[in-house]
Design a protein around this motif. Structure first.
Motif, short mmCIF file in Angstrom:
data_model
loop_
_atom_site.label_atom_id
_atom_site.label_comp_id
_atom_site.label_asym_id
_atom_site.label_seq_id
_atom_site.Cartn_x
_atom_site.Cartn_y
_atom_site.Cartn_z
N GLU A 371 31.47 -10.31 -25.19
CA GLU A 371 30.60 -11.09 -24.59
C GLU A 371 31.33 -11.52 -22.62
OE1 GLU A 371 29.40 -12.05 -28.21
OE2 GLU A 371 31.09 -12.23 -27.46
N GLU A 372 33.32 -11.67 -23.54
CA GLU A 372 34.33 -11.13 -22.54
C GLU A 372 34.24 -10.32 -21.60
OE1 GLU A 372 34.81 -14.57 -25.25
OE2 GLU A 372 34.65 -12.81 -25.51
N ALA A 373 34.37 -9.46 -22.58
CA ALA A 373 34.68 -7.92 -21.84
C ALA A 373 33.44 -8.23 -21.08
CB ALA A 373 34.85 -6.69 -23.27
N ALA A 374 32.28 -7.93 -21.67
CA ALA A 374 30.93 -7.13 -20.67
C ALA A 374 30.82 -8.06 -19.10
CB ALA A 374 29.16 -7.88 -21.39
N ALA A 375 31.35 -9.62 -19.79
CA ALA A 375 31.36 -10.07 -18.31
C ALA A 375 32.34 -9.95 -17.28
CB ALA A 375 31.43 -11.49 -18.54
N GLN A 376 33.18 -9.29 -17.27
CA GLN A 376 34.57 -8.59 -16.46
C GLN A 376 33.85 -7.48 -16.02
OE1 GLN A 376 38.46 -9.33 -17.97
NE2 GLN A 376 37.30 -9.49 -19.50
N GLY A 377 32.99 -6.59 -17.06
CA GLY A 377 32.59 -5.61 -16.93
C GLY A 377 31.75 -5.62 -15.15
N LEU A 378 31.05 -6.60 -15.30
CA LEU A 378 30.12 -6.96 -14.33
C LEU A 378 30.70 -7.13 -13.06
CD1 LEU A 378 26.95 -8.05 -13.83
CD2 LEU A 378 27.96 -9.74 -14.16
N VAL A 379 31.99 -8.69 -13.51
CA VAL A 379 31.78 -8.67 -11.80
C VAL A 379 33.02 -7.66 -11.47
CG1 VAL A 379 34.48 -9.87 -10.94
CG2 VAL A 379 32.46 -11.04 -12.97
N ALA A 380 33.66 -6.73 -12.35
CA ALA A 380 34.35 -5.44 -10.92
C ALA A 380 33.37 -4.67 -11.18
CB ALA A 380 35.52 -4.70 -13.09
N GLY A 381 32.02 -3.95 -12.05
CA GLY A 381 31.52 -3.57 -11.65
C GLY A 381 31.02 -3.08 -9.92
N LEU A 382 30.38 -4.56 -9.47
CA LEU A 382 29.89 -5.13 -8.65
C LEU A 382 30.44 -4.92 -7.35
CD1 LEU A 382 28.06 -8.58 -9.82
CD2 LEU A 382 26.37 -6.07 -9.03
#
Length: 600
Positions: A371-382
């Protein structure tokens, strides 16, 4: 030429790629194999306390994780169900194959281009990333690059005396890229994680364990409806015992963790079983949750006995546990040690401060958990999309989301051990509930263009339903003379028939979470008012910006220690400076005076 190139297709990389694509970027997702997409390397579950909050927030921003978890759910449980809604954590036990299939289908529908190969180096020009080089020769151009390498960067695996290169069982490490990252000075050190042995469920005596059934309520992790509800399986709970601990103590000399072979520090909140027995010697047992890995699989994940002990010791250990005397190990547990980067060198968008266009996300930043990884991926991708095609940045505030709490903690405080999200990390957790993620972040997702047309319609529908629920609750409260909007009272706390209010609201609101959310808001109303006042004070502090490359050495009255802490953290404003570990109120006053004087 890609606008955004994402390296790594785990939970972080998949979210990053799809988030960038939803904003209109041309995206390439680079990985070793199609089998890597959304692969659950460790526990087959999504959510929990803190983690479930993150999963819901990622969903509110259009992410993949929650909807894939619903499509693969074989066990659902609201953790802390008897406590207040602020600390309740939705958790889904997922069928590994079905989760992988759901993520793969979503990637296929996203417009993201899949690229299979190994990245051996980043291509840099004038302090900016311009693409990557693959092992078999091709060069790929990109305006932004997201590194989401998980545990693969320079990774080594351990089990007893065994050592081998790899990011997880059966996969190789990203060794060449790790060497360049170290040479560029982007690596910080090494961290460690681990996984338990996988057991053959047919060799377990389930009758001697405490069953843990799935919740009867058909709730969903995602806002999207889940049309196909899978058969629900029960988990089970058992415990280690003194005999188990004796086996572990006898094998500590053969553990790479205690023999000094592993240098990296492991997660505090998910330690190995040998570490738990060593640190908590007075305990007569530790809980183990036996979790099925799929509907058509006999594999069982024993959550609670992560270990890197030798295989023979692992066999002896599990067979001391009640109901597991004849159990067979299908795959022994192991530990992984890997390179990580200092997240304090990243900005709030997760872009590296020293390499333009390069974004870091996931376990590379010193975190642990899907979950921590997915949330960071979201931030980085946006934000990688924003940098590449000139869109507004996506900035998450710690007062509005657990995503903001995590990004703020990482970029301001850094890590000395794998970071795990806990509700206790937020000073605004009564507001940051799992049930109101869409209300908190939905408007931001719409404004940023982070949602598909279908997702946008769902979010708008929920926001409208929330307004209907608040109106219905206010009218119900007026009839009961509750003084719902009186900030000095806790009307629903004194209302014995709270379920009557919920039933009345549900009768007037479309199906979904809006009714429960409105009632929870009313319960916490006085405290939410207080937290809004605190947030307003923080907003005033944020108005006092700290210029980029500000010279803290020229601030009168600032000690050398305070200068070093502030220079390492690089806070963007006075609010962030206040959260740098060890910075004193006196230092903040001196800094505030210097900033105001410089602006005059």
């Amino acid at each position: 030429m890609f606008d955004v190139l994402v390296i790594g297709a785990g939970h972080s990389g998949c979210e990053a790629a799809c988030a960038a694509a939803r904003r209109g970027a041309r995206v390439g997702l680079l990985t070793f194999s199609a089998a890597d997409l959304g692969k659950m390397s460790c526990n087959p579950s999504i959510g929990g306390v803190g983690k479930g909050h993150l999963a819901r927030e990622v969903d509110a921003m259009g992410g993949l994780m929650a909807e894939a978890a619903d499509r693969a759910a074989i066990h659902r449980r609201i953790l802390n169900a008897s406590k207040g809604s602020a600390v309740r954590g939705p958790r889904v036990q997922a069928d590994r194959k079905l989760y992988h299939r759901a993520i793969s289908e979503k990637i296929g529908d996203s417009g993201v281009t899949m690229i299979f190969g190994e990245v051996v180096s980043l291509r840099l020009t004038g302090g900016a990333v311009v693409g990557v080089e693959l092992a078999d020769g091709p060069l790929i151009d990109a305006r932004s690059v997201v590194l989401a390498t998980g545990t693969f960067l320079g990774a080594t695996m351990f089990r007893g005396d065994e050592r081998w290169s790899g990011g997880r069982q059966g996969d190789k490490a990203a060794s060449a890229l790790a060497a360049q990252i170290r040479e560029l000075g982007l690596a910080q050190g090494r961290l460690k994680t681990g996984t338990p042995p996988r057991l053959d469920g047919r060799t377990i005596d389930w009758s001697r364990m405490t069953p843990q059934p799935s919740d009867r309520d058909a709730w969903t992790m995602a806002l999207a409806p889940n049309s196909a509800r899978l058969p629900q399986l029960a988990c089970a709970v058992t415990r280690t015992n003194e005999q188990s601990h004796d086996v572990i103590r006898a094998g500590l000399g053969r553990s790479p963790l205690f023999a000094g072979a592993i240098e990296g520090r492991g997660p505090r909140y998910c330690p190995s079983i040998e570490d738990k027995v060593h640190r908590f010697g007075d305990r007569d047992g530790h809980q183990i949750f036996l979790e099925p890995e799929g509907l058509d699989s006999h594999l069982i994940y024993p959550n609670g006995i992560s270990t890197s002990l030798p295989t023979d010791v692992q066999v002896d250990l599990v067979r001391t546990i009640n109901g597991m005397e004849r159990v067979e190990i299908v795959q022994p547990g192991y530990a992984v040690e890997y390179e990580y980067a200092d997240p304090r060198r990243l900005g709030p968008t997760l872009e590296h401060r020293e390499v333009q266009g390069l974004f870091f996300a996931g376990q590379l930043n010193g975190t642990t958990g899907y979950e921590e990884a997915a949330a960071q991926g979201l931030v980085a991708g946006l934000n990688a999309a924003a940098a590449a095609i000139e869109l507004p940045r996506a900035l998450f505030d710690r007062g509005d989301s657990y995503i903001g709490v995590m990004v703020d903690d990482l970029t301001i405080q850094g890590v000395s051990e794998p970071y795990r999200m806990l509700t206790a990390r937020s000073e605004y957790r009564l507001h940051l509930r799992a049930d109101n993620a869409v209300s908190r972040l939905g408007p931001m997702a719409i404004e940023l263009g982070a949602l598909t047309q279908e997702q946008r319609a769902r979010v708008q529908g929920h926001l409208e339903a929330k307004q209907l629920a608040e109106t219905a609750l206010a009218e119900q409260a007026t009839g009961q003379h509750l003084g719902l909007h009186d900030p000095g009272r806790r009307p629903l706390a004194d209302w014995a028939r709270r379920e009557d209010a919920l039933a009345a609201v549900r009768a007037r609101v479309p199906a979904g979470m809006a009714a429960d959310e409105a009632v929870a808001d009313a319960i916490y109303a006085p405290y939410l008012t207080r937290q809004r006042d605190e947030l307003a004070a923080r907003t005033r502090d944020r108005a006092v910006a700290i210029p980029n490359l500000f010279n803290f050495g020229r601030v009168p009255g600032l000690s050398s220690e305070m200068r070093e802490r502030l220079e390492a953290a690089g806070p963007a404003d006075l609010d962030q400076a206040a959260r740098v570990p060890g910075v004193t109120p006196a230092a903040l006053s001196a800094l505030h005076f210097a900033l105001v004087r410089a602006a005059a």
